[in-house]
Enzyme design. Structure first.
Site, PDB file in Angstrom:
ATOM      1  N   HIS A 150       0.856  -1.200   0.000  1.00 42.88           N
ATOM      2  CA  HIS A 150       0.000   0.000   0.000  1.00 42.88           C
ATOM      3  C   HIS A 150       0.884   1.240   0.000  1.00 42.88           C
ATOM      4  CE1 HIS A 150      -3.753   2.303   0.629  1.00 42.88           C
ATOM      5  NE2 HIS A 150      -2.953   3.141   1.278  1.00 42.88           N
ATOM      6  N   ASP A 204       2.162   2.995   3.153  1.00 38.80           N
ATOM      7  CA  ASP A 204       1.301   4.158   2.876  1.00 38.80           C
ATOM      8  C   ASP A 204       2.111   5.393   2.478  1.00 38.80           C
ATOM      9  OD1 ASP A 204      -1.163   5.423   2.472  1.00 38.80           O
ATOM     10  OD2 ASP A 204      -1.153   6.284   4.473  1.00 38.80           O
TER      11      ASP A 204
END
Ligand code: 0GY
Length: 295
Positions: free
Chosen positions: A32, A250
């Protein structure tokens, strides 16, 4: 919002993260992360809700190598709307070492899906977080789901804990694997036993097509680093569903307002999410490889 000037309160990614003490397993996937621009080459979308700093593929791959990852899954960021060029370009230039998740509208054609598939895209993201996107009717999402399922793509969903009750029937209706971002963003102050988080656990128990990203302690924490308050939530998911969890940095951490995490510290947190070497290998290698590099 057409001017491409970084928001005044935007926090830029960490300039020099620490080298992690935790040694990632061989072939680990950062499943991610995002790319932003660079805006001169890939301008941000007019309908975006924020204007970030530039954070292009070169910086992302530098971080991958520095932290010890082998592969990335790049999730289309909302600041690029449905213009997937920056993400697709990043996938193409990584060769077989990156996969992508796109944002598309119902007008997407089979030829366009096929072209993105060839570049490494393996899914679409449906975003329900109101501060990030204008609402899309569920019928529109269902029509997109219908188109992408033939390509063996899956769906990533992003929503907040309080919205799960309303979304549950829709999620169960989706015809592909469904990956939930950041465990559906539980309110960690409410505790693991709160009905909202228990609903998420139950959903994963009932529906084996639902996966969870065990990501973003820096977003979910109320106490701040070292994010002790989020640990029980990760462990509740990983202990039950070790074959259906994914992890990612992230990077470049969109919309962090409280602080900017050190990506090396985030890697060092992984053993608190997945406690055994077997669980860590599933989380970082086996699961993402099966979902994103399985064909
Ligand atoms: C995340 C979280 C956020 C933003 C986005 O695409 C995006 O803009 O995903 C957020 O602001 O919570 O998953 O990176």
């Amino acid at each position: 919002m057409s001017e491409q000037v970084m928001d005044p309160d935007w926090l830029v990614f960490h300039p020099n993260p620490k080298k992690p003490d935790f040694k990632l397993p061989e072939g680990a996937v950062d499943a991610h992360c995002h790319v932003f621009g660079p805006k001169d080459e890939f301008p941000f979308a007019p309908e975006r809700k924020y204007t970030p700093c530039d954070a292009g593929k070169d910086k992302l791959y530098e971080l991958r190598d520095f932290l010890g990852f082998t592969r990335n899954v790049i999730v289309q960021a909302t600041c690029h709307g449905k213009d997937n060029r920056a993400m697709v370009d990043a996938c193409r230039s990584a060769g077989d070492l990156a996969r992508g998740i796109a944002s598309v509208g119902p007008e997407i054609t089979e030829a366009e899906i096929a072209e993105m598939d060839e570049a490494g895209v393996r899914g679409v993201r449906f975003n329900f977080v109101k501060r990030l996107v204008d609402a899309t009717p569920k019928e529109v999402f269902l029509s997109i789901a219908d188109k992408i399922k033939q390509f063996d793509w899956h769906i990533v969903v992003y929503f907040e804990a309080a919205d799960l009750e309303e979304l549950e029937p829709f999620l169960k209706q989706l015809p592909t694997t469904v990956v939930v971002d950041h465990m559906g963003r539980p309110d960690v102050e409410k505790g693991v036993d709160h009905p909202d988080f228990q609903r998420f656990i139950r959903l994963m128990e009932e529906d084996e097509s639902i996966w969870s990203k065990v990501t973003c302690p820096e977003r979910l924490t109320k106490q701040g680093a070292p994010y002790d308050d989020v640990v029980p939530f990760y462990q509740a998911i990983v202990e039950r569903f070790e074959d259906r969890v994914l992890w990612g940095t992230d990077w470049p951490h969109p919309n962090m307002k409280s602080h900017m995490p050190d990506d090396g510290v985030l890697v060092d947190y992984i053993p608190r999410i997945a406690r055994t070497p077997e669980q860590q290998h599933k989380l970082l290698v086996d699961n993402p490889m099966r979902l994103y590099w399985g064909r």
